[in-house]
Design an enzyme around this catalytic site. Structure first.
Site, PDB file in Angstrom:
ATOM      1  N   SER A  58      34.617  -1.201  18.178  1.00 22.65           N
ATOM      2  CA  SER A  58      34.586  -2.457  17.751  1.00 22.65           C
ATOM      3  C   SER A  58      34.260  -2.513  15.940  1.00 22.65           C
ATOM      4  O   SER A  58      33.800  -1.552  15.754  1.00 22.65           O
ATOM      5  CB  SER A  58      33.211  -3.310  18.194  1.00 22.65           C
ATOM      6  OG  SER A  58      32.029  -2.487  17.867  1.00 22.65           O
TER       7      SER A  58
ATOM      8  N   TYR B 218      34.426  -4.126  24.153  1.00 22.91           N
ATOM      9  CA  TYR B 218      34.790  -2.993  24.028  1.00 22.91           C
ATOM     10  C   TYR B 218      36.307  -2.523  24.873  1.00 22.91           C
ATOM     11  O   TYR B 218      36.728  -1.392  24.947  1.00 22.91           O
ATOM     12  CB  TYR B 218      33.878  -2.073  24.593  1.00 22.91           C
ATOM     13  CG  TYR B 218      32.346  -2.108  23.942  1.00 22.91           C
ATOM     14  CD1 TYR B 218      32.469  -1.589  22.520  1.00 22.91           C
ATOM     15  CD2 TYR B 218      31.259  -2.483  24.369  1.00 22.91           C
ATOM     16  CE1 TYR B 218      31.278  -1.815  21.448  1.00 22.91           C
ATOM     17  CE2 TYR B 218      30.214  -2.572  23.844  1.00 22.91           C
ATOM     18  CZ  TYR B 218      30.082  -2.307  22.372  1.00 22.91           C
ATOM     19  OH  TYR B 218      29.080  -2.270  21.599  1.00 22.91           O
TER      20      TYR B 218
ATOM     21  N   ASP C  12      21.580  14.542  10.582  1.00 24.18           N
ATOM     22  CA  ASP C  12      21.140  15.830   9.976  1.00 24.18           C
ATOM     23  C   ASP C  12      21.921  16.916  10.718  1.00 24.18           C
ATOM     24  O   ASP C  12      22.060  17.984   9.929  1.00 24.18           O
ATOM     25  CB  ASP C  12      19.397  16.124  10.170  1.00 24.18           C
ATOM     26  CG  ASP C  12      18.802  15.295   9.233  1.00 24.18           C
ATOM     27  OD1 ASP C  12      19.492  14.447   8.328  1.00 24.18           O
ATOM     28  OD2 ASP C  12      17.391  15.176   9.205  1.00 24.18           O
TER      29      ASP C  12
ATOM     30  N   HIS D 145      34.329   3.913  15.942  1.00 22.74           N
ATOM     31  CA  HIS D 145      33.727   2.742  16.563  1.00 22.74           C
ATOM     32  C   HIS D 145      34.961   1.929  17.208  1.00 22.74           C
ATOM     33  O   HIS D 145      36.043   1.511  16.390  1.00 22.74           O
ATOM     34  CB  HIS D 145      32.913   1.842  15.936  1.00 22.74           C
ATOM     35  CG  HIS D 145      31.795   2.548  15.250  1.00 22.74           C
ATOM     36  ND1 HIS D 145      30.585   2.939  15.972  1.00 22.74           N
ATOM     37  CD2 HIS D 145      31.496   2.881  13.956  1.00 22.74           C
ATOM     38  CE1 HIS D 145      29.861   3.565  15.115  1.00 22.74           C
ATOM     39  NE2 HIS D 145      30.278   3.736  14.218  1.00 22.74           N
TER      40      HIS D 145
ATOM     41  N   ASN E 201      31.893   9.028  18.065  1.00 20.01           N
ATOM     42  CA  ASN E 201      31.392   7.651  18.364  1.00 20.01           C
ATOM     43  C   ASN E 201      30.061   8.000  18.868  1.00 20.01           C
ATOM     44  O   ASN E 201      29.720   8.042  20.153  1.00 20.01           O
ATOM     45  CB  ASN E 201      32.302   6.857  19.353  1.00 20.01           C
ATOM     46  CG  ASN E 201      31.752   5.514  19.324  1.00 20.01           C
ATOM     47  OD1 ASN E 201      30.727   5.306  18.859  1.00 20.01           O
ATOM     48  ND2 ASN E 201      32.515   4.637  20.127  1.00 20.01           N
TER      49      ASN E 201
ATOM     50  N   ARG F  53      23.987  -3.650  12.936  1.00 17.19           N
ATOM     51  CA  ARG F  53      25.020  -2.755  13.266  1.00 17.19           C
ATOM     52  C   ARG F  53      25.856  -2.273  12.109  1.00 17.19           C
ATOM     53  O   ARG F  53      26.601  -1.462  11.793  1.00 17.19           O
ATOM     54  CB  ARG F  53      26.183  -3.134  14.414  1.00 17.19           C
ATOM     55  CG  ARG F  53      25.551  -3.479  15.751  1.00 17.19           C
ATOM     56  CD  ARG F  53      26.449  -3.671  16.754  1.00 17.19           C
ATOM     57  NE  ARG F  53      25.994  -4.539  17.662  1.00 17.19           N
ATOM     58  CZ  ARG F  53      25.573  -3.807  18.931  1.00 17.19           C
ATOM     59  NH1 ARG F  53      25.631  -2.405  19.098  1.00 17.19           N
ATOM     60  NH2 ARG F  53      25.040  -4.373  19.868  1.00 17.19           N
TER      61      ARG F  53
END
Ligand code: DQA
Length: 150
Positions: A107, A27, A92, A105, A79, A116
């Site tokens: 990554s 990250y 929702d 994101h 994110n 993922r």
């Protein structure tokens, strides 16, 4: 809508408060404060207002999304962290308020573990940006503002 009237809400999900020390090889070394500072600068350049919020709690993120509708938020940059891959309720909430949202994101989630690869958020987002580290946020903000001003 002129960009001067646009108010953007940036939402950071669980564990993103640990950016900078959390798995830096995945990250990066920038902190969440660095990310938010960069976004504020870019928002200034683009002439839009920005508000940022991080929570480790799904319900708090959902409450913030509900409040966004009453606050006249024009776009959401989110994110969702790990909730991306688990949360029907977050999905929702975004669908309920129908505020244009971009999923971000750091990554490249598609190049990582199979769990993922699926996102509950993508189907209610106008787009997804991933894999560019902190620059993912900047690209997403540019894309969202272009979408809203277009
Ligand atoms: C993340 C990717 C998610 O899979 C993970 O759970 C995160 C961070 C990213 O920014 O790359 O917490 O959303």
């Amino acid at each position: 809508m002129s960009s001067a009237d646009i108010q953007i809400l940036v939402l950071h999900g669980p564990n993103l408060n640990l950016l900078g020390t959390r798995e830096p090889e995945v990250y990066g070394k920038d902190t969440l404060k660095d990310v938010d500072k960069g976004l504020s600068l870019l928002a200034g350049e683009l002439g839009v207002g920005i508000d940022t919020f991080q929570s480790n709690h799904e319900g708090e993120l959902i409450d913030r999304i509900h409040a966004a509708r009453d606050q006249g938020i024009g776009g959401i940059l989110i994110n969702p962290g790990g909730l991306t891959h688990t949360s029907v309720s977050l999905r929702d909430a975004l669908a309920a308020v129908a505020i244009p949202a971009v999923e971000v994101h750091l990554s490249n989630v598609h190049a990582r573990e199979p769990f993922r690869h699926h996102s509950y958020i993508s189907s209610v987002a106008i787009g997804q940006i991933c894999g560019f580290g902190v620059a993912s946020y900047q690209l997403a903000l540019r894309g969202l503002v272009m979408h809203l001003s277009g």
